[in-house]
Design an enzyme around this catalytic site. Structure first.
Site, short mmCIF file in Angstrom:
data_model
loop_
_atom_site.label_atom_id
_atom_site.label_comp_id
_atom_site.label_asym_id
_atom_site.label_seq_id
_atom_site.Cartn_x
_atom_site.Cartn_y
_atom_site.Cartn_z
N TYR A 182 -28.33 -8.77 -32.15
CA TYR A 182 -27.63 -7.60 -32.68
C TYR A 182 -27.43 -6.54 -31.60
O TYR A 182 -28.32 -6.26 -30.81
CB TYR A 182 -28.41 -6.99 -33.85
CG TYR A 182 -28.39 -7.80 -35.12
CD1 TYR A 182 -27.53 -8.88 -35.29
CD2 TYR A 182 -29.24 -7.47 -36.18
CE1 TYR A 182 -27.53 -9.62 -36.47
CE2 TYR A 182 -29.24 -8.21 -37.36
CZ TYR A 182 -28.38 -9.28 -37.49
OH TYR A 182 -28.39 -10.00 -38.67
N SER B 190 -31.50 -19.02 -41.49
CA SER B 190 -30.33 -18.24 -41.90
C SER B 190 -29.09 -19.11 -41.74
O SER B 190 -28.96 -19.84 -40.75
CB SER B 190 -30.22 -16.98 -41.03
OG SER B 190 -29.11 -16.20 -41.40
N GLY C 92 -26.16 -3.80 -45.01
CA GLY C 92 -25.75 -3.70 -43.61
C GLY C 92 -24.98 -2.44 -43.31
O GLY C 92 -24.05 -2.45 -42.51
N THR C 93 -25.35 -1.33 -43.93
CA THR C 93 -24.60 -0.09 -43.78
C THR C 93 -25.35 0.92 -42.92
O THR C 93 -26.58 0.92 -42.89
CB THR C 93 -24.31 0.53 -45.16
OG1 THR C 93 -23.58 1.75 -45.00
CG2 THR C 93 -25.61 0.83 -45.91
N ARG D 299 -25.13 5.50 -49.00
CA ARG D 299 -24.95 4.18 -49.60
C ARG D 299 -26.30 3.46 -49.76
O ARG D 299 -26.51 2.72 -50.71
CB ARG D 299 -23.98 3.34 -48.78
CG ARG D 299 -23.58 2.04 -49.44
CD ARG D 299 -22.28 1.51 -48.89
NE ARG D 299 -21.15 2.30 -49.34
CZ ARG D 299 -19.92 2.20 -48.86
NH1 ARG D 299 -19.66 1.33 -47.88
NH2 ARG D 299 -18.93 2.95 -49.32
#
Length: 297
Positions: A54, A159, A261-262, A267
């Site tokens: 990431y 995953s 994933g924000t 949110r």
């Protein structure tokens, strides 16, 4: 916040905060990261989802900066991370082509780098990020078992694996694979009918869901009918449409664990309201029908 046991050694919060975009924040300072984690904790979200790749191999170090700045914070959270993808960036800038590597050597080096970058002596859950066409299941399985035995990893999983990939790796291990993190949302519904969820239910494995809001596309305006239904249901129950979309996944008996994933703190707060949503069978199918664009047969 409810919690879910993936094994007798590992519990996660029912909703997980995904950090794949943490490097996209205008502010990646330790203080900001600390504030973001504390905002999650205030909602009962204690599990942070990472991966070595990431942010071009930078996201784990960003998290590590926040943990270093706040001694004691590490003990309040669970860290999930992943390895197995090699991209020509960061510490793998010499790679000629993006590829997968599930050899013991690569897994061990990746875990050591993750521990160093995050400033921790263990990760709570390590996932093999994607199925590797060249996987030697015996080698990979032994490497994962050894990491659990060493205490550097509490539990292991995968995953994006299909049932046959999962079964192959599990057959070569003594430790149980405790999850499969796969894409699931109102915009990604294949797993509900392609056998992925059925297999995991058979094996009593709770899946994690990445991009449970379709990477934000659900709110782009392109899915008006679905959004109108989410907003109507949310209004009826006093929650945001985000919470309803997450609740739709939570309703499934496979015990899906959504990974948000924000970078939007609001949110995150509204998503936690998903646990207050009551969703009956017909409401679930109303949303599913809108998602697939047709009535069920």
């Amino acid at each position: 916040m409810q919690r879910i046991a993936l094994s007798d050694k590992l519990e996660l919060s029912r909703i997980v905060y995904g950090m794949w975009r943490i490097g996209d924040d205008a502010d990646t300072s330790p203080a900001h990261v600390q504030a973001k984690i504390e905002a999650c904790l205030a909602q009962g979200i204690t599990t942070m989802d990472q991966a070595d790749i990431y942010g071009g191999y930078t996201a784990e170090a960003i998290l590590g900066g926040g943990l270093k700045a706040a001694p004691g914070l590490r003990d309040k959270i669970e860290i999930v991370t992943k390895c197995g993808i090699v991209a020509p960036a960061g510490r793998h800038s010499s790679a000629r082509v993006k590829h997968y590597d599930t050899t013991a050597g690569h897994i061990n080096v990746s875990v050591e780098a993750s521990l160093r970058d995050m400033g921790t002596d263990h990760v709570d859950l390590l996932l093999i990020h994607r199925p590797d066409p060249l996987i030697d299941a015996e080698e990979t399985g032994k490497a994962l078992d050894a990491l659990v035995a060493s205490g550097k990893v509490k539990a292991v999983g995968v995953s994006n694996f299909r049932p046959w990939d999962f079964s192959l790796l599990q057959s070569a291990m003594s430790n149980r694979l405790v999850t499969n993190q796969i894409e699931m949302s109102l915009l990604a519904t294949d797993t509900f009918t392609n056998g992925d969820l059925a297999y995991l239910q058979e094996k009593r494995v709770s899946p994690m869901a990445w991009s449970p809001l379709g990477g934000g596309s659900l709110f782009s305006g392109a899915y008006g009918g679905t959004m109108a239904a989410l907003q109507r249901i949310g209004k009826e129950q006093g929650v945001d449409a985000t919470a309803v979309a997450i609740a739709w996944l939570l309703r499934h008996p496979a015990k899906i664990v959504p990974v948000l994933g924000t970078n939007n703190l609001e949110r995150i707060r509204t998503a936690a309201d998903a646990l207050r949503v009551t969703m009956d069978r017909q409401t679930w199918f109303e949303l599913y029908t809108l998602a697939i664009g047709k009535e069920v047969a």
